[in-house]
Design a protein around this motif. Sequence first.
Motif, mmCIF file in Angstrom:
data_model
loop_
_atom_site.group_PDB
_atom_site.id
_atom_site.type_symbol
_atom_site.label_atom_id
_atom_site.label_comp_id
_atom_site.label_asym_id
_atom_site.label_seq_id
_atom_site.Cartn_x
_atom_site.Cartn_y
_atom_site.Cartn_z
ATOM 1 N N TYR A 19 0.841 -1.198 0.000
ATOM 2 C CA TYR A 19 0.000 0.000 0.000
ATOM 3 C C TYR A 19 0.877 1.250 0.000
ATOM 4 C CZ TYR A 19 1.244 0.709 4.858
ATOM 5 O OH TYR A 19 1.963 0.937 6.005
ATOM 6 N N SER A 20 0.279 2.321 -0.447
ATOM 7 C CA SER A 20 0.875 3.639 -0.309
ATOM 8 C C SER A 20 0.146 4.281 0.882
ATOM 9 C CB SER A 20 0.663 4.431 -1.599
ATOM 10 O OG SER A 20 1.499 5.539 -1.674
ATOM 11 N N PRO A 21 0.838 5.010 1.755
ATOM 12 C CA PRO A 21 0.215 5.493 2.991
ATOM 13 C C PRO A 21 -1.108 6.234 2.834
ATOM 14 C CG PRO A 21 2.571 5.731 3.148
ATOM 15 C CD PRO A 21 2.277 5.297 1.737
ATOM 16 N N PHE A 22 -1.348 6.914 1.718
ATOM 17 C CA PHE A 22 -2.623 7.620 1.551
ATOM 18 C C PHE A 22 -3.803 6.662 1.672
ATOM 19 C CE2 PHE A 22 -2.493 5.940 -2.706
ATOM 20 C CZ PHE A 22 -3.812 5.849 -3.094
ATOM 21 N N PRO A 41 -13.417 -11.376 2.629
ATOM 22 C CA PRO A 41 -12.713 -11.558 1.353
ATOM 23 C C PRO A 41 -13.185 -10.627 0.241
ATOM 24 C CG PRO A 41 -13.294 -13.681 2.288
ATOM 25 C CD PRO A 41 -13.961 -12.641 3.134
ATOM 26 N N ASP A 42 -14.476 -10.255 0.254
ATOM 27 C CA ASP A 42 -14.986 -9.335 -0.765
ATOM 28 C C ASP A 42 -14.371 -7.940 -0.614
ATOM 29 O OD1 ASP A 42 -16.578 -11.313 -1.895
ATOM 30 O OD2 ASP A 42 -18.323 -10.784 -0.682
ATOM 31 N N VAL A 43 -14.172 -7.511 0.629
ATOM 32 C CA VAL A 43 -13.544 -6.211 0.885
ATOM 33 C C VAL A 43 -12.084 -6.254 0.465
ATOM 34 C CG1 VAL A 43 -12.840 -4.578 2.701
ATOM 35 C CG2 VAL A 43 -15.134 -5.595 2.747
ATOM 36 N N VAL A 44 -11.393 -7.334 0.791
ATOM 37 C CA VAL A 44 -9.990 -7.493 0.414
ATOM 38 C C VAL A 44 -9.870 -7.475 -1.113
ATOM 39 C CG1 VAL A 44 -7.964 -9.001 0.524
ATOM 40 C CG2 VAL A 44 -9.443 -8.753 2.523
ATOM 41 N N GLU A 45 -10.756 -8.197 -1.789
ATOM 42 C CA GLU A 45 -10.746 -8.222 -3.251
ATOM 43 C C GLU A 45 -10.983 -6.826 -3.827
ATOM 44 O OE1 GLU A 45 -13.334 -10.088 -6.959
ATOM 45 O OE2 GLU A 45 -13.677 -10.849 -4.941
ATOM 46 N N LYS A 46 -11.974 -6.099 -3.295
ATOM 47 C CA LYS A 46 -12.297 -4.758 -3.785
ATOM 48 C C LYS A 46 -11.095 -3.822 -3.623
ATOM 49 C CE LYS A 46 -15.791 -1.099 -3.240
ATOM 50 N NZ LYS A 46 -14.931 0.056 -3.141
ATOM 51 N N GLN A 47 -10.469 -3.858 -2.453
ATOM 52 C CA GLN A 47 -9.299 -3.000 -2.216
ATOM 53 C C GLN A 47 -8.168 -3.344 -3.179
ATOM 54 O OE1 GLN A 47 -8.188 -0.824 0.609
ATOM 55 N NE2 GLN A 47 -9.874 -1.018 2.044
ATOM 56 N N ALA A 48 -7.972 -4.632 -3.433
ATOM 57 C CA ALA A 48 -6.915 -5.057 -4.360
ATOM 58 C C ALA A 48 -7.218 -4.591 -5.779
ATOM 59 C CB ALA A 48 -6.743 -6.574 -4.317
ATOM 60 N N LEU A 49 -8.469 -4.683 -6.190
ATOM 61 C CA LEU A 49 -8.846 -4.250 -7.529
ATOM 62 C C LEU A 49 -8.675 -2.746 -7.718
ATOM 63 C CD1 LEU A 49 -12.019 -6.465 -8.104
ATOM 64 C CD2 LEU A 49 -9.783 -6.707 -9.206
ATOM 65 N N GLU A 50 -8.813 -1.992 -6.611
ATOM 66 C CA GLU A 50 -8.638 -0.541 -6.655
ATOM 67 C C GLU A 50 -7.179 -0.126 -6.461
ATOM 68 O OE1 GLU A 50 -11.303 0.797 -3.604
ATOM 69 O OE2 GLU A 50 -13.079 0.527 -4.859
ATOM 70 N N GLY A 51 -6.317 -1.072 -6.096
ATOM 71 C CA GLY A 51 -4.909 -0.744 -5.884
ATOM 72 C C GLY A 51 -4.658 0.041 -4.620
ATOM 73 N N ARG A 52 -5.489 -0.125 -3.638
ATOM 74 C CA ARG A 52 -5.372 0.624 -2.374
ATOM 75 C C ARG A 52 -4.551 -0.187 -1.368
ATOM 76 N NH1 ARG A 52 -6.558 5.662 -3.942
ATOM 77 N NH2 ARG A 52 -8.446 5.652 -5.179
ATOM 78 N N LEU A 53 -5.233 -0.810 -0.431
ATOM 79 C CA LEU A 53 -4.585 -1.677 0.552
ATOM 80 C C LEU A 53 -4.659 -3.086 -0.042
ATOM 81 C CD1 LEU A 53 -3.336 -1.573 3.396
ATOM 82 C CD2 LEU A 53 -5.599 -2.020 4.310
#
Length: 166
Positions: A19-22, A41-53
């Motif tokens: 992740y980037s700190p922002f 897992p759905d939240v983890v997947e969503k964050q990964a697809l957005e390139g966030r955490l």
Amino acid sequence: MNAFQKFRLDVAGLGLIFYSPFSAAAIQEGEDYLERGFSDPDVVEKQALEGRLVGVSTGTPGRFYLEVFQGYPDDAELEKYAYRLRLGVEVRDRTLCVRDLYDLLKWQSKCPATQVIALTDGFYHVTLLSNDPQSGILGEDQIILVYLQQLPEMPKLKYNGVPTLC
């Protein structure tokens, strides 16, 4: 091709995060974000697809040695590895952090300096490559190659739940 950075990451949980700190700015100091916001897992997947955490399952705790390269691995390099995963991440403030997933249990926003990769701001493909370590036991001094390729926009990715390396 030589790695431009190498570091050890001790993983107490079953994975790591990029992740980037922002993208972690809304997590409160000391908060159990793993339970509150990162156990689904759905939240983890969503964050990964957005390139966030971006969470990555290693399937095991252990001691991992990350070797960081620029660009993409060539086809011959890819063929040498049993475990392959492609991610996307957005980098701001020239900072990409790599941490143990369990750091989310009691969040401290300051990323250890040895686990920070300095990059130009933008979007990146992150290619992870690994094999079983010599011992045959996942996580026992296991090497993970990390290739970073800058892109003009966030890449389109597909996952089925948590991105999994091993």
